[in-house]
Design a protein around this motif. Structure first.
Motif, PDB file in Angstrom:
ATOM      1  N   CYS A   1       0.810  -1.225   0.000  1.00 19.82           N
ATOM      2  CA  CYS A   1       0.000   0.000   0.000  1.00 19.82           C
ATOM      3  C   CYS A   1       0.840   1.270   0.000  1.00 19.82           C
ATOM      4  O   CYS A   1       0.393   2.315  -0.493  1.00 19.82           O
ATOM      5  CB  CYS A   1      -0.943  -0.002   1.205  1.00 19.82           C
ATOM      6  N   CYS A   2       2.041   1.219   0.562  1.00 24.36           N
ATOM      7  CA  CYS A   2       2.828   2.458   0.668  1.00 24.36           C
ATOM      8  C   CYS A   2       4.213   2.355   0.033  1.00 24.36           C
ATOM      9  O   CYS A   2       4.892   3.372  -0.114  1.00 24.36           O
ATOM     10  CB  CYS A   2       2.963   2.890   2.122  1.00 24.36           C
ATOM     11  N   GLN A   3       4.692   1.162  -0.319  1.00 26.64           N
ATOM     12  CA  GLN A   3       5.925   0.987  -1.082  1.00 26.64           C
ATOM     13  C   GLN A   3       7.160   1.579  -0.401  1.00 26.64           C
ATOM     14  O   GLN A   3       8.094   2.024  -1.066  1.00 26.64           O
ATOM     15  CB  GLN A   3       5.770   1.610  -2.483  1.00 26.64           C
ATOM     16  N   LYS A   4       7.182   1.624   0.930  1.00 25.22           N
ATOM     17  CA  LYS A   4       8.385   2.053   1.637  1.00 25.22           C
ATOM     18  C   LYS A   4       9.277   0.833   1.822  1.00 25.22           C
ATOM     19  O   LYS A   4       9.061   0.014   2.710  1.00 25.22           O
ATOM     20  CB  LYS A   4       8.018   2.659   2.991  1.00 25.22           C
ATOM     21  N   LYS A   5      10.299   0.739   0.991  1.00 23.76           N
ATOM     22  CA  LYS A   5      11.110  -0.465   0.935  1.00 23.76           C
ATOM     23  C   LYS A   5      12.303  -0.365   1.881  1.00 23.76           C
ATOM     24  O   LYS A   5      12.885   0.703   2.049  1.00 23.76           O
ATOM     25  CB  LYS A   5      11.592  -0.703  -0.491  1.00 23.76           C
ATOM     26  N   THR A   6      12.664  -1.503   2.477  1.00 22.13           N
ATOM     27  CA  THR A   6      13.815  -1.591   3.360  1.00 22.13           C
ATOM     28  C   THR A   6      14.332  -3.019   3.339  1.00 22.13           C
ATOM     29  O   THR A   6      13.616  -3.946   2.956  1.00 22.13           O
ATOM     30  CB  THR A   6      13.449  -1.190   4.795  1.00 22.13           C
ATOM     31  N   THR A   7      15.600  -3.171   3.730  1.00 23.48           N
ATOM     32  CA  THR A   7      16.194  -4.506   3.805  1.00 23.48           C
ATOM     33  C   THR A   7      16.230  -5.043   5.224  1.00 23.48           C
ATOM     34  O   THR A   7      16.493  -6.222   5.426  1.00 23.48           O
ATOM     35  CB  THR A   7      17.626  -4.477   3.248  1.00 23.48           C
ATOM     36  N   ASP A   8      15.970  -4.186   6.214  1.00 21.96           N
ATOM     37  CA  ASP A   8      16.006  -4.595   7.612  1.00 21.96           C
ATOM     38  C   ASP A   8      14.606  -4.981   8.066  1.00 21.96           C
ATOM     39  O   ASP A   8      13.643  -4.216   7.899  1.00 21.96           O
ATOM     40  CB  ASP A   8      16.550  -3.465   8.483  1.00 21.96           C
ATOM     41  N   PHE A   9      14.486  -6.167   8.650  1.00 25.01           N
ATOM     42  CA  PHE A   9      13.164  -6.647   9.044  1.00 25.01           C
ATOM     43  C   PHE A   9      12.599  -5.839  10.217  1.00 25.01           C
ATOM     44  O   PHE A   9      11.399  -5.575  10.266  1.00 25.01           O
ATOM     45  CB  PHE A   9      13.241  -8.132   9.422  1.00 25.01           C
ATOM     46  N   GLY A  10      13.475  -5.441  11.151  1.00 20.93           N
ATOM     47  CA  GLY A  10      13.002  -4.642  12.280  1.00 20.93           C
ATOM     48  C   GLY A  10      12.458  -3.302  11.832  1.00 20.93           C
ATOM     49  O   GLY A  10      11.427  -2.824  12.335  1.00 20.93           O
ATOM     50  N   THR A  11      13.144  -2.665  10.879  1.00 22.74           N
ATOM     51  CA  THR A  11      12.648  -1.393  10.337  1.00 22.74           C
ATOM     52  C   THR A  11      11.323  -1.588   9.615  1.00 22.74           C
ATOM     53  O   THR A  11      10.423  -0.751   9.702  1.00 22.74           O
ATOM     54  CB  THR A  11      13.697  -0.803   9.387  1.00 22.74           C
ATOM     55  N   PHE A  12      11.216  -2.716   8.911  1.00 21.93           N
ATOM     56  CA  PHE A  12       9.958  -2.992   8.205  1.00 21.93           C
ATOM     57  C   PHE A  12       8.789  -3.146   9.183  1.00 21.93           C
ATOM     58  O   PHE A  12       7.700  -2.623   8.960  1.00 21.93           O
ATOM     59  CB  PHE A  12      10.135  -4.268   7.366  1.00 21.93           C
ATOM     60  N   MET A  13       9.027  -3.858  10.292  1.00 22.90           N
ATOM     61  CA  MET A  13       7.956  -4.067  11.266  1.00 22.90           C
ATOM     62  C   MET A  13       7.603  -2.777  11.995  1.00 22.90           C
ATOM     63  O   MET A  13       6.469  -2.612  12.465  1.00 22.90           O
ATOM     64  CB  MET A  13       8.390  -5.131  12.284  1.00 22.90           C
ATOM     65  N   ALA A  14       8.562  -1.835  12.105  1.00 22.70           N
ATOM     66  CA  ALA A  14       8.303  -0.583  12.825  1.00 22.70           C
ATOM     67  C   ALA A  14       7.698   0.489  11.951  1.00 22.70           C
ATOM     68  O   ALA A  14       7.412   1.593  12.440  1.00 22.70           O
ATOM     69  CB  ALA A  14       9.612  -0.083  13.440  1.00 22.70           C
ATOM     70  N   GLN A  15       7.489   0.230  10.680  1.00 29.02           N
ATOM     71  CA  GLN A  15       6.917   1.253   9.799  1.00 29.02           C
ATOM     72  C   GLN A  15       5.495   1.599  10.240  1.00 29.02           C
ATOM     73  O   GLN A  15       4.661   0.704  10.392  1.00 29.02           O
ATOM     74  CB  GLN A  15       6.894   0.753   8.350  1.00 29.02           C
ATOM     75  N   PRO A  16       5.195   2.874  10.464  1.00 25.14           N
ATOM     76  CA  PRO A  16       3.818   3.245  10.840  1.00 25.14           C
ATOM     77  C   PRO A  16       2.862   3.047   9.676  1.00 25.14           C
ATOM     78  O   PRO A  16       3.261   3.080   8.509  1.00 25.14           O
ATOM     79  CB  PRO A  16       3.955   4.724  11.225  1.00 25.14           C
ATOM     80  N   GLY A  17       1.618   2.818  10.004  1.00 29.47           N
ATOM     81  CA  GLY A  17       0.623   2.597   8.969  1.00 29.47           C
ATOM     82  C   GLY A  17       0.419   3.811   8.091  1.00 29.47           C
ATOM     83  O   GLY A  17       0.696   4.955   8.482  1.00 29.47           O
TER      84      GLY A  17
END
Length: 355
Positions: free
Chosen positions: A184-200
């Protein structure tokens, strides 16, 4: 000089000088067996043909110019016509009539392995005494229930939690070539922790209950056959032996497995068998890693496949109803449009006018 025809001699001799020990020969006959060559009169044998011919005779006597008699050939098949072959008519086997697919099913009593029974009984003992929310009133939300919207980290506290704003991801998580992001927002990252912390990226109301989706488990199954049986093996672990069932009729196999560890998810298999089976002799064995179904054949034949493919009856949509409607709307809008209704649009001041 005369030629001696005794076997193994092959010399010429003078008839006037022919004594009892002049000829050394083999009185027996040659034989050939399992690559060995030898004489029936002595025990000499060899695999080499030249060595066989050079074997010295085992008996001495006079030379003879009379050829030894050849073994008589059997006269049984000489000029005797072959017997006429009797052509038998093909054996007609009675073909069993194929029963109806909706014939009433018979539940087969399964033999449960002790390992599976112990594992499921231990699982039931662990769940006994836990508060699974059954004491709550219908529609009541337990305190501490996490919001089911993706990306929301809020938990239920009291009734005021229903009025709090929920920030979540309406899309689905995507993992591709090392990148992690939400559709839905296409904010890409390689770190799983950063991915899980992305706000909705969307706002709405909290959702405290999961959607009513059908819980289905995919299990692999295989089959093989013998001259008398067809064996189906379904590979599954930790299925409830009491809630699971196997039902058959002469041409149908229906399997229902329940997995208590996966929120009572189910696996269902419903097949129309290629051949006809004996229902009363069918056996079911439940093991810790698979369930094995042995179905005796009612007809002595080989099955090309296990089942006939069955297609579900899907209601057919109206042919091109929506497309025709949209096309008519487009045609009508084009036909009612008049080019004379276009008004001139001012393009503003041009550079040539300023100069």
């Amino acid at each position: 000089m005369l030629q001696c025809y005794n076997r193994g001699c092959g010399q010429t001799y003078d008839p006037n000088n022919n004594n009892d020990d002049s000829c050394c020969h083999h009185p027996g006959a040659p034989y050939f067996h399992d690559a060995y060559k030898g004489w029936s009169c002595c025990k000499k044998k060899s695999v080499d043909f030249t060595e066989f011919l050079n074997f010295k005779g085992c008996t001495r006597s006079k030379h003879s110019n009379v050829k030894p008699p050849e073994p008589e050939k059997s006269k049984d098949n000489v000029d005797v016509p072959p017997p006429a072959k009797e052509i038998r008519p093909p054996i007609k086997t009675e073909v069993m009539g194929r029963p109806d697919f909706n014939t009433p099913l018979t539940k087969i009593n399964a033999t449960v392995a002790p390992a599976l029974k112990q594992a499921i009984d231990n699982l039931k003992a662990k769940t006994t005494g836990k508060d699974d929310g059954s004491s709550l009133k219908p529609g009541e939300i337990p305190v501490g229930t996490a919001c089911k919207n993706r990306g929301c980290k809020y938990s239920y506290v009291d009734e005021s939690s229903d009025y709090d704003e929920c920030q979540y991801h309406p899309g689905v998580p995507i993992f591709h070539e090392g990148l992690k992001f939400w559709s839905c927002c296409q904010k890409k990252t390689t770190d799983f922790g950063t991915f899980m912390a992305q706000p909705g990226c969307a706002y709405g109301s909290h959702k405290w209950f999961k959607d009513d989706e059908e819980k289905v488990v995919q299990c692999r199954y295989d089959w093989h056959q013998t001259p008398s049986n067809v064996i189906v093996a379904i590979y599954a672990k930790m299925y409830h032996y009491e809630l699971s069932s196997v039902q058959v009729n002469p041409i149908r196999l229906k399997v229902h497995l329940v997995f208590p560890e996966q929120d009572d998810s189910e696996f269902n298999l419903d097949l129309e068998l290629r051949g006809i089976i004996k229902v009363d002799q069918t056996q079911v064995q439940m093991y810790g890693t698979k369930i094995e179904i042995t179905m005796p054949k009612a007809e002595a034949c080989s099955w090309a496949k296990l089942d006939f493919p069955r297609t579900k009856d899907v209601p057919k949509p109206k042919p091109d109803g929506k497309i025709v409607k949209n096309q008519q709307a487009a045609d009508s809008s084009d036909s009612e449009f008049d080019l004379d209704d276009i008004e001139n649009v001012s393009t503003g001041v041009r550079l040539t006018d300023i100069s």
